[in-house]
Scaffold this motif. Structure first.
Motif, PDB file in Angstrom:
ATOM      1  N   ILE A  70      39.381  42.597  39.135  1.00 47.92           N
ATOM      2  CA  ILE A  70      38.529  43.269  39.564  1.00 47.92           C
ATOM      3  C   ILE A  70      37.559  42.543  40.550  1.00 47.92           C
ATOM      4  N   ASP A  71      37.953  41.148  40.631  1.00 50.05           N
ATOM      5  CA  ASP A  71      37.358  40.364  41.646  1.00 50.05           C
ATOM      6  C   ASP A  71      37.805  40.799  43.028  1.00 50.05           C
ATOM      7  N   ARG A  72      38.916  41.540  43.261  1.00 50.56           N
ATOM      8  CA  ARG A  72      39.162  41.786  44.523  1.00 50.56           C
ATOM      9  C   ARG A  72      38.190  43.026  45.002  1.00 50.56           C
ATOM     10  N   TYR A  77      28.525  40.430  41.368  1.00 53.32           N
ATOM     11  CA  TYR A  77      28.592  41.400  40.426  1.00 53.32           C
ATOM     12  C   TYR A  77      28.040  42.700  40.750  1.00 53.32           C
ATOM     13  N   ALA A  78      27.011  42.715  41.671  1.00 52.21           N
ATOM     14  CA  ALA A  78      26.627  44.070  42.042  1.00 52.21           C
ATOM     15  C   ALA A  78      27.677  44.802  42.921  1.00 52.21           C
ATOM     16  N   ASP A  79      28.153  43.920  43.748  1.00 48.79           N
ATOM     17  CA  ASP A  79      29.378  44.782  44.722  1.00 48.79           C
ATOM     18  C   ASP A  79      30.655  45.469  43.946  1.00 48.79           C
ATOM     19  N   VAL A  80      30.943  44.655  42.928  1.00 53.09           N
ATOM     20  CA  VAL A  80      32.065  45.035  42.151  1.00 53.09           C
ATOM     21  C   VAL A  80      31.777  46.187  41.123  1.00 53.09           C
ATOM     22  N   CYS A  81      30.484  46.372  40.540  1.00 50.54           N
ATOM     23  CA  CYS A  81      30.172  47.388  39.735  1.00 50.54           C
ATOM     24  C   CYS A  81      30.016  48.398  40.541  1.00 50.54           C
ATOM     25  N   ILE A  94      41.206  53.237  38.324  1.00 48.56           N
ATOM     26  CA  ILE A  94      41.116  51.884  38.844  1.00 48.56           C
ATOM     27  C   ILE A  94      41.916  51.313  37.700  1.00 48.56           C
ATOM     28  N   ARG A  95      43.051  50.378  37.901  1.00 47.84           N
ATOM     29  CA  ARG A  95      44.014  49.729  37.021  1.00 47.84           C
ATOM     30  C   ARG A  95      44.003  48.524  37.515  1.00 47.84           C
ATOM     31  N   THR A  96      44.155  47.634  36.632  1.00 51.57           N
ATOM     32  CA  THR A  96      44.270  46.094  37.014  1.00 51.57           C
ATOM     33  C   THR A  96      45.640  45.540  36.360  1.00 51.57           C
ATOM     34  N   VAL A  97      46.264  44.357  37.405  1.00 55.81           N
ATOM     35  CA  VAL A  97      47.316  43.961  36.806  1.00 55.81           C
ATOM     36  C   VAL A  97      47.208  43.094  35.768  1.00 55.81           C
ATOM     37  N   ILE A 120      32.795  46.963  32.382  1.00 57.22           N
ATOM     38  CA  ILE A 120      32.974  46.722  33.436  1.00 57.22           C
ATOM     39  C   ILE A 120      31.669  45.649  34.030  1.00 57.22           C
ATOM     40  N   ALA A 121      30.541  45.994  33.486  1.00 55.87           N
ATOM     41  CA  ALA A 121      29.498  44.901  33.633  1.00 55.87           C
ATOM     42  C   ALA A 121      30.051  43.638  33.381  1.00 55.87           C
ATOM     43  N   PHE A 122      30.476  43.367  32.060  1.00 55.00           N
ATOM     44  CA  PHE A 122      30.918  42.187  31.554  1.00 55.00           C
ATOM     45  C   PHE A 122      31.896  41.450  32.372  1.00 55.00           C
TER      46      PHE A 122
END
Length: 211
Positions: A70-72, A77-81, A94-97, A120-122
């Motif tokens: 999710i860091d992509r 923190y705010a941007d990702v959320c 949304i799925r992560t590898v 998601i927040a964590f």
């Protein structure tokens, strides 16, 4: 319904081919790959990246967005959320590898929503903490190197020669494509992007190493 892989390639060891191979090895059948190359995720939000903007425009309800982690999807923190919630609002899954995580807005149960949002927040907070720890380690390494070199830090030795640098500059001025330049000159695509976006820094790195 489409399955789209979004990749951010900012360093030589984060190749697009490697990220796609990882995704396919995890069982994803990728229809389209969207990639921002030569872009720092630390300083640029997803919506501000050239292909990040395209991603927001093309994703539709029912589409699956695949990312390595999710860091992509943001610089902090705010941007990702915000990015994940916006995609879910649009009906995108949304799925992560890594760890094969799935986030979508299908559930209407408030308890399940609360658990999902907390996760998601964590994960977003963890991603930001890791990025900050990496930056701090890099700063410490630079300070150590400066002390060892009487305050003169040269950074990593360039992976290209002056002749290659000049060839890349010349081909860029002729509007030759990045991939064609990389193949012709014998450098990585990341090097071409570095010269394209920061030619003075690329040349300064050569000068610092006496190249």
């Amino acid at each position: 319904m489409k399955t789209i892989l979004y990749a951010r390639v900012s360093t030589a060891d984060q190749t697009l081919a490697h990220q796609r191979t990882q995704a396919e090895a995890a069982g994803f059948k990728i229809d389209t790959v969207i990639a921002d190359e030569g872009v720092s995720g630390v300083h640029t939000s997803l919506a501000e990246r050239p292909q990040g903007k395209r991603l927001f425009d093309m994703l539709r309800s029912g589409d699956i967005l695949v990312v390595r982690w999710i860091d992509r999807l943001g610089r902090n923190y705010a941007d990702v959320c915000d990015a994940i919630r916006e995609f879910m609002r649009r009906g995108v899954v949304i799925r992560t590898v890594i760890n094969n995580m799935t986030f979508d807005g299908a559930t209407k149960d408030p308890m399940q929503q609360a658990v999902r949002d907390a996760l998601i927040a964590f994960m977003a907070a963890t991603a930001q903490a890791q990025a900050e720890a990496t930056k701090e380690a890099q700063r410490a390494g630079i300070e150590y190197a400066k002390a060892a070199c009487d305050g003169r830090y040269r950074g990593r030795k360039p992976s290209y020669t002056r002749q290659q640098y000049e060839a890349v500059r010349d081909m860029l001025s002729q509007e030759v494509g990045v991939s064609e330049i990389a193949t012709s000159v014998g450098v990585s695509r990341q090097t071409v992007y570095r010269v394209k976006h920061s030619p003075s820094e690329a040349e300064s790195a050569l000068a610092l190493w006496g190249l």
